[in-house]
Design a protein around this motif. Sequence first.
Motif, PDB file in Angstrom:
ATOM      1  N   SER A 248      21.131  11.610  -1.913  1.00  0.00           N
ATOM      2  CA  SER A 248      19.790  11.183  -1.489  1.00  0.00           C
ATOM      3  C   SER A 248      18.791  11.569  -2.564  1.00  0.00           C
ATOM      4  N   TYR A 249      18.043  10.576  -3.051  1.00  0.00           N
ATOM      5  CA  TYR A 249      16.964  10.846  -4.012  1.00  0.00           C
ATOM      6  C   TYR A 249      15.647  10.670  -3.263  1.00  0.00           C
ATOM      7  N   GLN A 250      14.982  11.777  -2.966  1.00  0.00           N
ATOM      8  CA  GLN A 250      13.764  11.716  -2.165  1.00  0.00           C
ATOM      9  C   GLN A 250      12.569  11.274  -3.008  1.00  0.00           C
ATOM     10  N   TYR A 251      11.867  10.292  -2.484  1.00  0.00           N
ATOM     11  CA  TYR A 251      10.662   9.763  -3.130  1.00  0.00           C
ATOM     12  C   TYR A 251       9.494   9.985  -2.177  1.00  0.00           C
ATOM     13  N   GLU A 252       8.397  10.532  -2.709  1.00  0.00           N
ATOM     14  CA  GLU A 252       7.271  10.883  -1.835  1.00  0.00           C
ATOM     15  C   GLU A 252       6.001  10.099  -2.160  1.00  0.00           C
ATOM     16  N   GLY A 253       6.104   9.093  -3.009  1.00  0.00           N
ATOM     17  CA  GLY A 253       4.929   8.295  -3.351  1.00  0.00           C
ATOM     18  C   GLY A 253       4.703   7.160  -2.363  1.00  0.00           C
ATOM     19  N   TYR A 254       3.800   6.274  -2.731  1.00  0.00           N
ATOM     20  CA  TYR A 254       3.489   5.109  -1.880  1.00  0.00           C
ATOM     21  C   TYR A 254       4.622   4.085  -1.968  1.00  0.00           C
ATOM     22  N   TRP A 255       5.021   3.586  -0.814  1.00  0.00           N
ATOM     23  CA  TRP A 255       6.057   2.546  -0.741  1.00  0.00           C
ATOM     24  C   TRP A 255       5.842   1.760   0.533  1.00  0.00           C
ATOM     25  N   THR A 256       5.891   0.458   0.437  1.00  0.00           N
ATOM     26  CA  THR A 256       5.841  -0.358   1.640  1.00  0.00           C
ATOM     27  C   THR A 256       6.756  -1.557   1.481  1.00  0.00           C
ATOM     28  N   ASP A 257       7.410  -1.887   2.563  1.00  0.00           N
ATOM     29  CA  ASP A 257       8.313  -3.038   2.608  1.00  0.00           C
ATOM     30  C   ASP A 257       7.500  -4.241   3.090  1.00  0.00           C
ATOM     31  N   ILE A 258       7.346  -5.231   2.211  1.00  0.00           N
ATOM     32  CA  ILE A 258       6.525  -6.390   2.560  1.00  0.00           C
ATOM     33  C   ILE A 258       7.417  -7.435   3.226  1.00  0.00           C
ATOM     34  N   GLY A 259       7.735  -7.162   4.502  1.00  0.00           N
ATOM     35  CA  GLY A 259       8.667  -8.036   5.194  1.00  0.00           C
ATOM     36  C   GLY A 259       8.027  -9.045   6.110  1.00  0.00           C
ATOM     37  N   ASN A 260       6.751  -8.845   6.459  1.00  0.00           N
ATOM     38  CA  ASN A 260       6.100  -9.782   7.375  1.00  0.00           C
ATOM     39  C   ASN A 260       4.632  -9.968   6.985  1.00  0.00           C
ATOM     40  N   ILE A 261       3.953 -10.857   7.669  1.00  0.00           N
ATOM     41  CA  ILE A 261       2.564 -11.184   7.330  1.00  0.00           C
ATOM     42  C   ILE A 261       1.664  -9.966   7.474  1.00  0.00           C
ATOM     43  N   ASP A 262       1.869  -9.185   8.520  1.00  0.00           N
ATOM     44  CA  ASP A 262       1.023  -8.022   8.760  1.00  0.00           C
ATOM     45  C   ASP A 262       1.123  -7.017   7.621  1.00  0.00           C
ATOM     46  N   SER A 263       2.345  -6.660   7.192  1.00  0.00           N
ATOM     47  CA  SER A 263       2.516  -5.688   6.109  1.00  0.00           C
ATOM     48  C   SER A 263       2.025  -6.253   4.783  1.00  0.00           C
ATOM     49  N   PHE A 264       2.231  -7.554   4.558  1.00  0.00           N
ATOM     50  CA  PHE A 264       1.743  -8.199   3.338  1.00  0.00           C
ATOM     51  C   PHE A 264       0.214  -8.159   3.273  1.00  0.00           C
ATOM     52  N   PHE A 265      -0.418  -8.493   4.376  1.00  0.00           N
ATOM     53  CA  PHE A 265      -1.882  -8.487   4.448  1.00  0.00           C
ATOM     54  C   PHE A 265      -2.424  -7.072   4.251  1.00  0.00           C
ATOM     55  N   GLU A 266      -1.830  -6.114   4.939  1.00  0.00           N
ATOM     56  CA  GLU A 266      -2.284  -4.724   4.848  1.00  0.00           C
ATOM     57  C   GLU A 266      -2.131  -4.184   3.426  1.00  0.00           C
ATOM     58  N   ALA A 267      -1.019  -4.534   2.763  1.00  0.00           N
ATOM     59  CA  ALA A 267      -0.794  -4.055   1.395  1.00  0.00           C
ATOM     60  C   ALA A 267      -1.843  -4.604   0.439  1.00  0.00           C
ATOM     61  N   ASN A 268      -2.188  -5.869   0.587  1.00  0.00           N
ATOM     62  CA  ASN A 268      -3.192  -6.469  -0.296  1.00  0.00           C
ATOM     63  C   ASN A 268      -4.586  -5.912  -0.038  1.00  0.00           C
ATOM     64  N   ILE A 269      -4.985  -5.831   1.224  1.00  0.00           N
ATOM     65  CA  ILE A 269      -6.315  -5.308   1.539  1.00  0.00           C
ATOM     66  C   ILE A 269      -6.410  -3.833   1.148  1.00  0.00           C
ATOM     67  N   GLY A 270      -5.299  -3.105   1.246  1.00  0.00           N
ATOM     68  CA  GLY A 270      -5.288  -1.699   0.846  1.00  0.00           C
ATOM     69  C   GLY A 270      -5.615  -1.488  -0.615  1.00  0.00           C
ATOM     70  N   LEU A 271      -5.394  -2.501  -1.440  1.00  0.00           N
ATOM     71  CA  LEU A 271      -5.705  -2.395  -2.872  1.00  0.00           C
ATOM     72  C   LEU A 271      -7.200  -2.303  -3.133  1.00  0.00           C
ATOM     73  N   THR A 272      -8.024  -2.633  -2.156  1.00  0.00           N
ATOM     74  CA  THR A 272      -9.475  -2.595  -2.340  1.00  0.00           C
ATOM     75  C   THR A 272     -10.064  -1.226  -2.015  1.00  0.00           C
ATOM     76  N   ASP A 273      -9.249  -0.274  -1.549  1.00  0.00           N
ATOM     77  CA  ASP A 273      -9.750   1.071  -1.260  1.00  0.00           C
ATOM     78  C   ASP A 273     -10.317   1.709  -2.521  1.00  0.00           C
TER      79      ASP A 273
END
Length: 426
Positions: A248-273
């Motif tokens: 197991s290689y533990q990763y603690e940074g930002y990661w999101t699985d863009i599998g649906n419209i909701d996660s895709f939308f949230e990931a893009n809007i999150g870039l404006t923070d």
Amino acid sequence: MKVKKKNVVSIILGGGQGSRLSPLTATRSKPAVPIAGKYRLVDIPISNCLNSDIKRMFVLTQFNSASLNAHIKNTYTFNAFSQAFVDILAAEQTPDNPTWFQGTADAVRQCMPHFLNHEFDYALILSGDQLYQMDFNDMIEAHVNANAEITIATLPVNAKDASDFGILKTNDKNEIISFIEKPVRDLLPDWESEVSEQMESEGKKYLASMGIYIFNRALLEELMSDPETKDFGKEIIPQAVGNRKILSYQYEGYWTDIGNIDSFFEANIGLTDDIPQFNLFDNDNKIYTRPRLLPPSKFHNSLIEESLISEGCIISAKEIKKSVIGIRARIGNDTIIHTSYVMGNDMYQSLEEMDRDKENGKILIGIGERCFIKCALVDKDCRIGNDVYINGGPHLEDFANALYVIKDGIVVIKKGAVIPDNYRIE
């Protein structure tokens, strides 16, 4: 122990039909979906590889691959004297494989003859629909130093999220000793693993598989010889746990699985923070994409707050807040856009074309005047008329017609859709 990068090849899985990202995948494969205004999803794993000095990559795909092929051909060209490449491998019928890819492992199996033409000791297997920044060197070195046969990148998650993932349990050597797919909450106390103090303080005690793997070449060849196993996450990995040395290689940074419209939308809007979790402004972790000869964006009487504006835009909007605007976008006078992703356009209309469209009563490419657009995804090359009102949000029920789709309150205007003047979605 340092690993020579020529001993590593990367295999990027393009995914299946991408139905959960529909209608964005109606005319393009999932890795070709535009993200952050100017990139494509496939640019993320490719950029992570390039930033890690891994320069031999295969992208496996089978659905709607024409635009992905064009993007990769026009983007990733290397010195003729180097061994670097990004090759598209689409599903193909052969005497041994008369069917399309049946899963992630089956895709790798069918393409094995292409991989085996190259010298490598380790295969880095990645997903084409995730958003993250990772230096794969550390993961590869951990794999080699542990004499592992498989290494899986894992992400510490809390109890609430654990039921959405395959959860792995490790021993004190970070070796994976057991696996459970989407465990119910009652089982979680038995599935805690050792994590960092920071992760433990956040309640993230469960290790979720990120779908990022390293396989030794010999083992990959052995596992791919069984045509009955179709998928890494559902079959290959669970069957290997307890029978192979898996790290197991533990990763603690930002990661999101863009599998649906909701996660895709949230990931893009999150870039404006103000300080986004995914950093586009990092000198050491550039995101590469197709270079375009576009002019600077032009604004007229516009208030822009917390937004990303791509190059080549012509914007007369009254207000753009918490939104991502893609390349060549044209937005008319007094229009207001809030919390939306407008993907932009593939080309400009000439003044002559615009005059002709106006004479014929045809709506121009782009977004017209006095529109209100909130909580929406506007795909490329849409023609949105004047005084259009789109008010997305949780008050809207899921819906679909020829022009748009509503999923989880997000209004998705289909690619090339024509929305007439005064149209309302509320």
